[in-house]
Design an enzyme around this catalytic site. Structure first.
Site, PDB file in Angstrom:
ATOM      1  N   GLY A  44      31.260  34.851  49.695  1.00 26.49           N
ATOM      2  CA  GLY A  44      30.619  35.739  49.857  1.00 26.49           C
ATOM      3  C   GLY A  44      31.669  37.166  49.990  1.00 26.49           C
ATOM      4  CB  CYS A  89      35.307  36.809  56.772  1.00 27.89           C
ATOM      5  SG  CYS A  89      34.434  37.772  56.858  1.00 27.89           S
TER       6      CYS A  89
HETATM    7 NI    NI Z   1      32.776  37.240  55.484  1.00 32.54          NI
END
Ligand code: NI
Length: 167
Positions: A47, A97
């Site tokens: 993502g 992330c």
């Molecule tokens: Ni992230």
């Protein structure tokens, strides 16, 4: 098209609220294509959110369909102005992330969610999702509110882990 630079924690621009998208015109379409190109250039990123490249707008991309171990999924999703409308259950899982490249963390997320969002052309869509896909969407929507997974861990001492190598 080009790959954009990813803002990295603790860059202040990752904080704060992003604004709703109301123009789905050509500039936005090109931005979404570049955002996807940037996601694919990252190591195994499922993502990416617009604020991670310095655009404070409420748009994210999630695609968990290419996992080594398959998980339930809706394929490639562009979620614009997304809103979670229902949450059910919770579980702890490991997250990474692109903006926190050296660490992973254990984060509590809802197991199942219902979601409404516009697609890249502004059409309203509804989804029900579970497991890792639901986790990825919750993670990306957090970016729109200026939150990173490191803000969600219960304990920074015991729930954050240094990566040996990214993958
Ligand atoms: Ni992230």
């Amino acid at each position: 098209m080009s790959v954009m630079d990813i803002l990295v924690y603790p860059d202040e621009r990752l904080k704060g609220e992003s604004l709703p998208v109301d123009d789905f015109g050509q500039e936005f379409q090109e931005f979404i294509d570049e955002l996807e190109e940037t996601r694919l250039a990252g190591p195994g990123a499922v993502g990416i959110a617009a604020p991670q490249v310095g655009r404070r707008i409420r748009a994210v991309i999630v695609d968990v369909s290419k996992m080594k171990r398959p998980v339930p999924n809706h394929g490639y999703l562009v979620l614009v102005n997304p809103e979670i409308t229902e949450w059910e259950g919770y579980e702890i899982g490991r997250e990474g992330c692109l903006s926190v490249p050296d660490y992973t963390g254990n984060v509590i997320r809802a197991t199942r969610i219902a979601l409404q969002a516009q697609d890249r052309y502004g059409e309203m869509q509804r989804y029900e999702m579970e497991g890792f896909e639901a986790r990825a969407v919750q993670h990306e929507i957090d970016h729109l509110d200026g939150l990173l997974f490191v803000d969600r861990v219960v304990s920074r001492r015991s729930d954050i882990f240094r990566r040996k190598n990214y993958k």
